[in-house]
Design a protein around this motif. Structure first.
Motif: not given
Ligand SMILES: Cc1cc2nc3c(=O)[nH]c(=O)nc-3n(C[C@H](O)[C@H](O)[C@H](O)COP(=O)(O)O)c2cc1C
Length: 190
Positions: A62-68, A70-76, A139-150
């Motif tokens: 859940s913390l990684e999802m929050v972090h992800w 926050e890192q997005q271009a549309d974080a606002s 299929t939200g919260n970082g789905t398809g991202s490298e960080i979530m794969r790892q």
């Protein structure tokens, strides 16, 4: 005992607001995965991959999802409500299954995805036969991202395809929102 028709018709997605917070037994999660593993795959590629998060691992997720977010271009547009929702996962959810699809290269990628979807449907149908266990494919919260794969421990030939969020529900919805069948049958040979 429910018939196969009843299970198919009564199967529903249940979401965070439906979950009581009570935990599901690991034996049920194992059964869900055993049943998922019975799905068909072209050329026997068995492309579905799963990673189960619960307890401290679910807290980290859940913390990684929050972090992800926050890192997005549309974080606002990452609202306090959405943040609070993600931070409530360890309390509200029982388990999360990370979903992956391994690309064997033996069949087109879409066939591997189709096989994964059939495996996920087996999870859904197994849940439909349970009175208090439910969930949905997210299929939200970082789905398809490298960080979530790892984070799921999937190898570099495996694509992250989302999450199956699981929880305990007191009672289930069974009513389906579906257009009339005629709308999706384009032609009938007479
Ligand atoms: C491939 C796939 C991805 C989905 N992704 C999401 C999602 O990201 N968020 C969500 O709320 N529901 C998601 N769902 C669940 C659908 O919202 C749900 O299946 C739909 O509302 C129909 O409800 P039912 O499953 O009860 O028939 C997904 C379903 C599928 C098959």
């Amino acid at each position: 005992m429910l018939t196969i028709d009843q299970i198919i018709h009564q199967r529903r997605s249940h979401f965070l607001a439906d979950f009581s917070g009570e935990k599901l037994p690991d034996s049920l999660i194992h059964r869900l995965l055993e049943n998922a593993h019975q799905a068909p795959s072209h050329k026997a590629t068995f492309p579905w991959r799963f990673c189960v998060f619960s307890g401290p691992a679910l807290e980290r997720l859940s913390l990684e999802m929050v972090h992800w977010q926050e890192q997005q271009a549309d974080a606002s547009s990452f609202s306090p409500e959405k943040r609070a929702k993600l931070l409530s996962y360890p309390e509200k959810l029982s388990h999360v299954i990370g979903l992956g699809v391994h690309q064997s290269g033996k069949v087109p990628a879409w066939e591997e995805d189709a096989a994964l979807a059939m495996a996920v449907q087996n999870i859904y149908l197994t849940l439909a036969s349970e009175p208090h266990a439910a969930g949905y494919w997210s299929t939200g919260n970082g789905t398809g991202s490298e960080i979530m794969r790892q984070l799921c421990g999937f190898d570099e030939h495996t694509l992250h395809r989302g999450w199956f969020l699981l929880g305990h529900v007191e009672s289930k919805r069974t009513k389906a929102g579906r257009p009339p069948l005629e709308q999706v049958i384009l032609e009938i040979n007479r």
